[in-house]
Design a protein around this motif. Structure first.
Motif, mmCIF file in Angstrom:
data_model
loop_
_atom_site.group_PDB
_atom_site.id
_atom_site.type_symbol
_atom_site.label_atom_id
_atom_site.label_comp_id
_atom_site.label_asym_id
_atom_site.label_seq_id
_atom_site.Cartn_x
_atom_site.Cartn_y
_atom_site.Cartn_z
ATOM 1 N N ILE A 33 16.376 -48.017 -38.652
ATOM 2 C CA ILE A 33 16.182 -48.519 -37.599
ATOM 3 C C ILE A 33 14.694 -49.592 -37.881
ATOM 4 C CG2 ILE A 33 17.636 -47.112 -35.982
ATOM 5 C CD1 ILE A 33 14.974 -45.541 -35.575
ATOM 6 N N PRO A 34 14.558 -50.357 -36.993
ATOM 7 C CA PRO A 34 13.327 -51.239 -37.168
ATOM 8 C C PRO A 34 12.026 -50.346 -36.515
ATOM 9 C CG PRO A 34 14.737 -52.306 -35.660
ATOM 10 C CD PRO A 34 15.497 -50.880 -35.645
ATOM 11 N N ILE A 35 10.942 -50.867 -36.990
ATOM 12 C CA ILE A 35 9.661 -50.329 -36.728
ATOM 13 C C ILE A 35 8.556 -51.559 -36.311
ATOM 14 C CG2 ILE A 35 8.703 -50.615 -39.003
ATOM 15 C CD1 ILE A 35 7.382 -47.932 -38.495
ATOM 16 N N THR A 36 7.979 -51.065 -35.274
ATOM 17 C CA THR A 36 6.859 -51.879 -34.840
ATOM 18 C C THR A 36 5.423 -51.231 -34.925
ATOM 19 O OG1 THR A 36 7.181 -51.534 -32.673
ATOM 20 C CG2 THR A 36 8.339 -53.227 -33.300
ATOM 21 N N ALA A 37 4.566 -52.118 -35.592
ATOM 22 C CA ALA A 37 3.245 -51.439 -35.753
ATOM 23 C C ALA A 37 2.152 -51.936 -34.540
ATOM 24 C CB ALA A 37 2.529 -51.872 -37.061
ATOM 25 N N VAL A 38 1.602 -50.950 -33.976
ATOM 26 C CA VAL A 38 0.925 -51.522 -32.653
ATOM 27 C C VAL A 38 -0.668 -51.082 -32.892
ATOM 28 C CG1 VAL A 38 0.542 -50.437 -30.174
ATOM 29 C CG2 VAL A 38 2.829 -50.785 -31.383
ATOM 30 N N ASN A 39 -1.481 -51.975 -32.235
ATOM 31 C CA ASN A 39 -2.606 -51.917 -32.128
ATOM 32 C C ASN A 39 -3.176 -50.786 -31.159
ATOM 33 O OD1 ASN A 39 -5.614 -52.348 -30.922
ATOM 34 N ND2 ASN A 39 -5.652 -53.632 -32.860
ATOM 35 N N HIS A 40 -3.883 -49.527 -31.754
ATOM 36 C CA HIS A 40 -4.135 -48.698 -30.568
ATOM 37 C C HIS A 40 -4.987 -48.935 -29.325
ATOM 38 C CE1 HIS A 40 -5.471 -44.413 -29.462
ATOM 39 N NE2 HIS A 40 -6.672 -45.081 -29.303
ATOM 40 N N ILE A 41 -5.756 -49.999 -29.252
ATOM 41 C CA ILE A 41 -6.506 -50.552 -28.168
ATOM 42 C C ILE A 41 -5.552 -51.171 -27.336
ATOM 43 C CG2 ILE A 41 -8.411 -51.844 -27.382
ATOM 44 C CD1 ILE A 41 -9.902 -51.516 -29.903
ATOM 45 N N GLU A 42 -4.919 -52.074 -27.993
ATOM 46 C CA GLU A 42 -3.772 -52.902 -27.172
ATOM 47 C C GLU A 42 -2.767 -51.837 -26.065
ATOM 48 O OE1 GLU A 42 -1.612 -55.742 -29.305
ATOM 49 O OE2 GLU A 42 -0.270 -56.322 -27.671
ATOM 50 N N GLY A 43 -2.446 -50.719 -27.142
ATOM 51 C CA GLY A 43 -1.828 -49.552 -26.290
ATOM 52 C C GLY A 43 -2.596 -49.267 -24.974
ATOM 53 N N HIS A 44 -3.856 -48.943 -25.034
ATOM 54 C CA HIS A 44 -4.703 -48.621 -23.885
ATOM 55 C C HIS A 44 -4.705 -49.740 -23.090
ATOM 56 C CE1 HIS A 44 -6.520 -44.727 -24.973
ATOM 57 N NE2 HIS A 44 -6.879 -45.036 -26.026
ATOM 58 N N ILE A 45 -5.012 -50.803 -23.291
ATOM 59 C CA ILE A 45 -5.066 -51.888 -22.257
ATOM 60 C C ILE A 45 -3.763 -51.890 -21.433
ATOM 61 C CG2 ILE A 45 -4.875 -54.412 -22.216
ATOM 62 C CD1 ILE A 45 -6.669 -54.767 -24.696
ATOM 63 N N PHE A 46 -2.633 -51.488 -21.914
ATOM 64 C CA PHE A 46 -1.545 -51.794 -21.161
ATOM 65 C C PHE A 46 -1.010 -50.320 -20.573
ATOM 66 C CE2 PHE A 46 -1.021 -55.733 -23.703
ATOM 67 C CZ PHE A 46 -0.760 -56.593 -22.734
ATOM 68 N N SER A 47 -2.000 -49.217 -20.721
ATOM 69 C CA SER A 47 -1.691 -47.924 -20.136
ATOM 70 C C SER A 47 -1.734 -47.861 -18.528
ATOM 71 C CB SER A 47 -2.495 -46.860 -20.829
ATOM 72 O OG SER A 47 -3.841 -47.071 -20.552
ATOM 73 N N PRO A 48 -2.411 -48.687 -17.956
ATOM 74 C CA PRO A 48 -2.039 -48.571 -16.599
ATOM 75 C C PRO A 48 -0.829 -48.884 -15.920
ATOM 76 C CG PRO A 48 -4.237 -49.580 -17.229
ATOM 77 C CD PRO A 48 -3.559 -49.446 -18.164
ATOM 78 N N PHE A 49 -0.134 -49.436 -16.715
ATOM 79 C CA PHE A 49 1.382 -50.156 -16.340
ATOM 80 C C PHE A 49 2.198 -48.817 -16.516
ATOM 81 C CE2 PHE A 49 -1.422 -53.674 -17.295
ATOM 82 C CZ PHE A 49 -1.791 -54.155 -15.969
ATOM 83 N N LEU A 50 1.961 -47.937 -17.381
ATOM 84 C CA LEU A 50 3.096 -46.907 -17.833
ATOM 85 C C LEU A 50 3.457 -46.115 -16.415
ATOM 86 C CD1 LEU A 50 1.400 -45.297 -20.770
ATOM 87 C CD2 LEU A 50 3.094 -47.127 -20.938
ATOM 88 N N ASN A 51 4.938 -46.000 -16.309
ATOM 89 C CA ASN A 51 5.265 -45.290 -15.184
ATOM 90 C C ASN A 51 4.805 -45.510 -13.913
ATOM 91 O OD1 ASN A 51 7.005 -43.316 -16.664
ATOM 92 N ND2 ASN A 51 5.909 -41.564 -16.138
ATOM 93 N N SER A 52 4.443 -46.943 -13.715
ATOM 94 C CA SER A 52 3.749 -47.276 -12.618
ATOM 95 C C SER A 52 4.851 -48.562 -12.119
ATOM 96 C CB SER A 52 2.588 -47.947 -12.887
ATOM 97 O OG SER A 52 1.989 -48.572 -12.029
ATOM 98 N N ASN A 53 4.660 -48.448 -10.776
ATOM 99 C CA ASN A 53 5.161 -49.570 -10.144
ATOM 100 C C ASN A 53 4.393 -51.203 -10.100
ATOM 101 O OD1 ASN A 53 7.561 -48.163 -9.385
ATOM 102 N ND2 ASN A 53 6.719 -47.528 -7.580
ATOM 103 N N ILE A 54 3.141 -50.824 -10.827
ATOM 104 C CA ILE A 54 2.398 -51.976 -10.854
ATOM 105 C C ILE A 54 2.776 -53.096 -11.731
ATOM 106 C CG2 ILE A 54 -0.162 -52.969 -11.094
ATOM 107 C CD1 ILE A 54 -0.695 -50.008 -10.211
#
Ligand SMILES: [Fe+2]
Length: 346
Positions: A113-134
């Motif tokens: 199955i495919p893989i995506t490599a992610v930048n850790h800081i980019e993960g943080h930047i979008f963390s306020p939108f996790l499990n959120s209606n925002i």
């Protein structure tokens, strides 16, 4: 960019001293977190006053497979149902990153199955939108604050993220850790100082704010740390301080850091005309930093839920959906070359 069509994502984050595995599911444009498991090593590194890289990677080896198994079992998902793997490939500690990367690459290769490599800081930047209606509203300003980062970005889309300011020395979380350690109050310092600062007075000491009038958007926390240590030494050193004085120092340090961050972000917002601000990273859980931004009433501020403030794989999986997937068979060369990028800057 459209979301990757594959819907069940197994994400891994191991850039520092936490090993995390998360299972996410995408339905249409909505991304849900089904499980998020974090193996914390605070109790291991606490006695050293900070993260010991060699110990972090060695303990990740022990956590990797159990974390994957528990994340799957909590999600009630079988490994063969997973259709995408996302993993942090940087920035972070090389040894720690490698453990997560090899776990993720092995799963990708074995399951085809495919893989995506992610930048850790980019993960943080979008963390306020996790499990959120925002919903993400571009553009927005992102402040990422932790033990390793104090960075400010302009985020125009998932593909267009520009660094506009960063610390020139210590991260703000590092300043909390070092002062807590100097006073023998333990690790992680940010959480301890935030709690004890409630008992102190913000008027007891007057610490200056480095880079306040720098004319740019950079930050600095090393000088503030030196001011605090010098004040402690003037009072006779850590062993001679009354508990009340320590609480006052913590209150003043926290207040000064909160003001530095607020003023700098406000100056970025005034310069760009952008009022939407994402504040993430472990230090974003700090109660005074939250209140100074929320009470100002001048900005639309988004914070992650406390569970997603610190390092977690859910934010990596979320961001991973927006990255170009690499197939281990079709894109063999690219797949083989996915590696740890300890200094990867956005
Ligand atoms: Fe982090």
């Amino acid at each position: 960019m459209k979301l990757f069509s594959s819907n069940l994502n197994l994400a891994i984050e191991s850039s520092c001293d936490d090993f995390s595995c998360s299972i996410l599911k995408k339905n249409d444009s909505k991304i849900n977190i089904i499980s998020n498991v974090v193996y914390s090593q605070d109790f291991i590194h606490g006695i050293y006053g900070g993260v010991v890289p060699e110990l972090a990677s060695r303990n990740h080896i022990k956590s990797a497979i159990p974390a994957v198994n528990i994340a799957l079992s909590k999600a009630n998902i079988k490994l063969k149902e997973i259709s995408l793997v996302s993993v942090t490939s940087g920035p972070g500690l090389a040894g720690s990153l490698l453990v997560g990367l090899m776990t993720a690459k092995t799963l990708s290769y074995a399951l085809k199955i495919p893989i995506t490599a992610v930048n850790h800081i980019e993960g943080h930047i979008f963390s306020p939108f996790l499990n959120s209606n925002i919903k993400e509203v571009f553009p927005f300003i992102a402040l990422v604050i932790s033990g390793g980062h104090s960075h400010i970005y302009i985020v125009k889309s998932h593909e267009d993220i520009k660094l506009i300011g960063k610390t020139r020395d210590d991260a703000c979380g590092e300043a909390f850790d070092k002062i807590s350690n100097f006073l023998n109050y333990g690790y992680p310092g940010g959480k301890i100082i935030d709690e004890l600062a409630e008992k102190g007075s913000i008027n007891a000491f007057n610490f200056s704010m480095p880079m306040e009038h720098s004319g740019n958007f950079d930050l600095s926390f090393s000088g503030l740390k030196t001011q605090v240590i010098s004040e402690i030494n003037k009072l006779g050193g850590p062993k001679h301080l009354q508990e009340e004085t320590v609480f006052d120092i913590f209150a003043c340090l926290r207040e000064t850091i909160a003001k530095i961050l607020y003023k700098k972000v406000m100056s970025v917002c005034e310069y760009t005309g952008i009022k939407d601000v994402s504040i993430s990273g472990g230090v974003s859980a700090n109660s005074r930093i939250r209140s100074i931004f929320l009470e100002s009433g001048k900005l639309n501020v988004f914070f992650p839920e406390p569970a997603y403030s610190t390092d977690n794989a859910a934010m990596i999986g979320y961001t991973g959906y927006f990255k170009k997937p690499v197939d281990p068979i079709i894109n063999k060369e690219i797949f083989y070359n996915i590696n740890a990028e300890p200094s990867w800057e956005l």
